[in-house]
Scaffold this active site. Structure first.
Site, PDB file in Angstrom:
ATOM      1  N   LYS A  37     -34.197 -13.882  -3.011  1.00  0.00           N
ATOM      2  CA  LYS A  37     -33.426 -13.195  -4.045  1.00  0.00           C
ATOM      3  C   LYS A  37     -31.995 -13.727  -4.081  1.00  0.00           C
ATOM      4  O   LYS A  37     -31.567 -14.432  -3.157  1.00  0.00           O
ATOM      5  CB  LYS A  37     -33.438 -11.694  -3.748  1.00  0.00           C
ATOM      6  CG  LYS A  37     -33.000 -11.355  -2.332  1.00  0.00           C
ATOM      7  CD  LYS A  37     -33.555 -10.022  -1.864  1.00  0.00           C
ATOM      8  CE  LYS A  37     -33.007  -9.681  -0.488  1.00  0.00           C
ATOM      9  NZ  LYS A  37     -33.635  -8.491   0.085  1.00  0.00           N
ATOM     10  N   ARG A 134     -34.104   4.056   0.162  1.00  0.00           N
ATOM     11  CA  ARG A 134     -33.587   3.114  -0.831  1.00  0.00           C
ATOM     12  C   ARG A 134     -34.690   2.953  -1.869  1.00  0.00           C
ATOM     13  O   ARG A 134     -34.826   3.768  -2.754  1.00  0.00           O
ATOM     14  CB  ARG A 134     -33.239   1.808  -0.103  1.00  0.00           C
ATOM     15  CG  ARG A 134     -32.248   0.940  -0.797  1.00  0.00           C
ATOM     16  CD  ARG A 134     -31.835  -0.244   0.052  1.00  0.00           C
ATOM     17  NE  ARG A 134     -32.927  -1.167   0.371  1.00  0.00           N
ATOM     18  CZ  ARG A 134     -32.766  -2.395   0.848  1.00  0.00           C
ATOM     19  NH1 ARG A 134     -31.559  -2.851   1.075  1.00  0.00           N
ATOM     20  NH2 ARG A 134     -33.783  -3.172   1.110  1.00  0.00           N
ATOM     21  N   TYR A 256       1.581 -15.245  -0.094  1.00  0.00           N
ATOM     22  CA  TYR A 256       1.879 -13.991  -0.791  1.00  0.00           C
ATOM     23  C   TYR A 256       2.225 -12.889   0.200  1.00  0.00           C
ATOM     24  O   TYR A 256       1.639 -12.804   1.279  1.00  0.00           O
ATOM     25  CB  TYR A 256       0.646 -13.527  -1.580  1.00  0.00           C
ATOM     26  CG  TYR A 256       0.426 -14.249  -2.875  1.00  0.00           C
ATOM     27  CD1 TYR A 256       1.387 -14.231  -3.883  1.00  0.00           C
ATOM     28  CD2 TYR A 256      -0.756 -14.938  -3.101  1.00  0.00           C
ATOM     29  CE1 TYR A 256       1.172 -14.879  -5.083  1.00  0.00           C
ATOM     30  CE2 TYR A 256      -0.993 -15.584  -4.307  1.00  0.00           C
ATOM     31  CZ  TYR A 256      -0.013 -15.551  -5.298  1.00  0.00           C
ATOM     32  OH  TYR A 256      -0.246 -16.191  -6.474  1.00  0.00           O
ATOM     33  N   MET A 304      -6.211 -16.754  -4.049  1.00  0.00           N
ATOM     34  CA  MET A 304      -7.420 -16.941  -4.848  1.00  0.00           C
ATOM     35  C   MET A 304      -7.986 -18.359  -4.697  1.00  0.00           C
ATOM     36  O   MET A 304      -9.191 -18.546  -4.533  1.00  0.00           O
ATOM     37  CB  MET A 304      -7.103 -16.671  -6.323  1.00  0.00           C
ATOM     38  CG  MET A 304      -8.338 -16.737  -7.206  1.00  0.00           C
ATOM     39  SD  MET A 304      -7.939 -16.586  -8.954  1.00  0.00           S
ATOM     40  CE  MET A 304      -7.341 -14.909  -9.029  1.00  0.00           C
TER      41      MET A 304
HETATM   42  C1  LIG Z   1     -33.993  -8.799   1.389  1.00  0.00           C
HETATM   43  C2  LIG Z   1     -35.319  -8.314   1.830  1.00  0.00           C
HETATM   44  C3  LIG Z   1     -36.045  -9.067   2.754  1.00  0.00           C
HETATM   45  C4  LIG Z   1     -35.447 -10.236   3.503  1.00  0.00           C
HETATM   46  O1  LIG Z   1     -34.506  -9.710   4.430  1.00  0.00           O
HETATM   47  P1  LIG Z   1     -33.737 -10.628   5.489  1.00  0.00           P
HETATM   48  O2  LIG Z   1     -33.046  -9.651   6.361  1.00  0.00           O
HETATM   49  O3  LIG Z   1     -32.783 -11.461   4.693  1.00  0.00           O
HETATM   50  O4  LIG Z   1     -34.737 -11.443   6.182  1.00  0.00           O
HETATM   51  C5  LIG Z   1     -37.344  -8.651   3.032  1.00  0.00           C
HETATM   52  N1  LIG Z   1     -37.859  -7.536   2.462  1.00  0.00           N
HETATM   53  C6  LIG Z   1     -37.172  -6.774   1.583  1.00  0.00           C
HETATM   54  C7  LIG Z   1     -37.803  -5.562   1.017  1.00  0.00           C
HETATM   55  C8  LIG Z   1     -35.870  -7.130   1.255  1.00  0.00           C
HETATM   56  O5  LIG Z   1     -35.161  -6.378   0.404  1.00  0.00           O
END
Ligand SMILES: *Cc1c(COP(=O)(O)O)cnc(C)c1O
Length: 366
Positions: A37, A134, A256, A304
């Site tokens: 992702k 979640r 800054y 930045m």
């Molecule tokens: C992001 C995610 C993973 C991968 O998690 P990592 O800690 O990056 O290995 C696997 N399963 C779900 C449901 C996730 O949201």
């Protein structure tokens, strides 16, 4: 793009491939999928997904349906599951792009079932929440489903997953509880392959592997067990060019807010990267960059587009030289710890202005 950029992000596809092989060997006989992702955690979904495919990875998890559609365009044959789930009105889009929805509540199960009734059985992943609050079916919805398996009729149940909330932590009490709850839930549902472990979970032992593991961050070299030796290969190197060097003879403030007073005599180098490039502003006055093995501390506030570092201990440093912000002497875990965050955030914040340089994979992709 960015051919003339003064900062270079080098991503080793060979290291990603090696990390996949290490995780797959560790997880077997379970299948090793990949979570890619957020543009493969910021490293480029096209390059990363092709590398993993070449290593034999066939199962992929993305967060959003748009990520799924993009990945389908890259890997025509992969199994692609969309974690954010089936939002009402989208079943047709999942079918059109041959994407597998993750069903996160009973309403989504009902929607996919209705779609399967009209258009024929199609694969879905069922997500059970065992402690994240979640995504996934909460316990009460699991009970309802366990009491009435017919709600899954017509759905090709490809996988049942849950997600660990504290897998990387030394205290494994919560992980044990989640694993036991997951196993108990599986026993109450129609049989399907199961998956619990993401990166860190793979290292909790064989009874966390089930039928499939879903690593993400570990593929990119992040340590699955903070505080213990890291078995994975580093994937990322981030170098910023020195734009200017200032000899400081009399005390003077840097950056800054004039938060840092440089007493001198010494040399302050200005680097071509800043928080807009994902170098955390929280490293103001406390970050550490490197030239070779020599640490060059960050002075004053991260701007930045610019960072000031103390190169007094590197007398040969010149404008045009490259400084490691992430490199062999300071990996992402070290940088994240300094910044009070996690490797995930560092990776996914890496900006767009770098010249990206991919090593290995199908030849060198620049
Ligand atoms: C992001 C995610 C993973 C991968 O998690 P990592 O800690 O990056 O290995 C696997 N399963 C779900 C449901 C996730 O949201």
């Amino acid at each position: 793009m960015n051919e003339n950029a003064s900062s270079i992000l080098t991503i080793s596809l060979d290291a990603i491939a090696a990390n996949y092989r290490l995780l797959a060997a560790r997880a077997q006989p379970a299948v090793t999928a990949a979570a890619i992702k957020a543009d493969a955690y910021g490293l480029g979904v096209a390059e990363v997904s092709r590398t993993l495919w070449a290593e034999g990875c066939r199962d992929f998890f993305v967060a959003t349906i748009d990520e799924g559609i993009e990945l389908r365009g890259l890997l025509g044959q992969a199994r692609i599951a969309v974690l954010n789930g089936l939002i009402a009105g989208e079943p047709a889009l999942f079918r059109e792009h041959d994407l597998i929805p993750v069903l996160n509540d009973l309403g989504q199960i009902d929607d996919w079932r209705a779609d399967c009734r009209n258009n024929g059985p199609a694969a879905a992943v069922l997500h059970l929440d065992t402690g994240m609050a979640r995504l996934g079916l909460p316990p009460a919805e699991l009970d309802a489903l366990a009491d009435d398996h017919s709600r899954l009729n017509g759905i090709d149940l490809a996988l049942i997953i849950s997600h660990l909330s504290r897998a990387g932590e030394p205290d494994e009490t919560m992980s044990h509880r989640q694993r036991d709850d997951f196993a108990a839930a599986l026993a109450r549902l129609p049989w399907a392959p199961a998956s619990l472990a993401a990166s860190s979970g793979i290292f909790l032992g064989p009874d966390y592997l089930f039928d499939m593991v879903r690593p993400g961050v570990c593929l990119h070299g992040i340590n699955p067990r903070p505080g213990q030796p890291n078995p994975l290969r580093a994937v990322v190197r981030l170098q910023a060019k020195i734009l200017q060097i200032r000899d400081v003879d009399t005390p003077q403030t840097v950056g800054y807010g004039a938060t840092h007073r440089f007493a001198g005599p010494g040399r302050v180098a200005t680097l071509a990267a800043g928080y807009a490039d994902g170098y955390p502003r929280s490293l103001s006055g406390c970050g550490t960059a490197h030239m070779g093995a020599t640490a060059v501390p960050v002075l004053g506030r991260v701007s930045m587009d610019l960072i000031a570092v103390d190169v007094t201990r590197v007398p040969e440093a010149r404008p045009g030289d490259m400084v490691d912000l992430i490199g062999p002497h300071h990996d992402i875990d070290a940088l994240a710890e300094e910044a009070g965050t996690v490797g995930y955030e560092i990776l996914t914040s890496l900006g767009r202005r770098y010249k990206r340089h991919y090593l290995g994979g199908d030849g060198e992709v620049a």
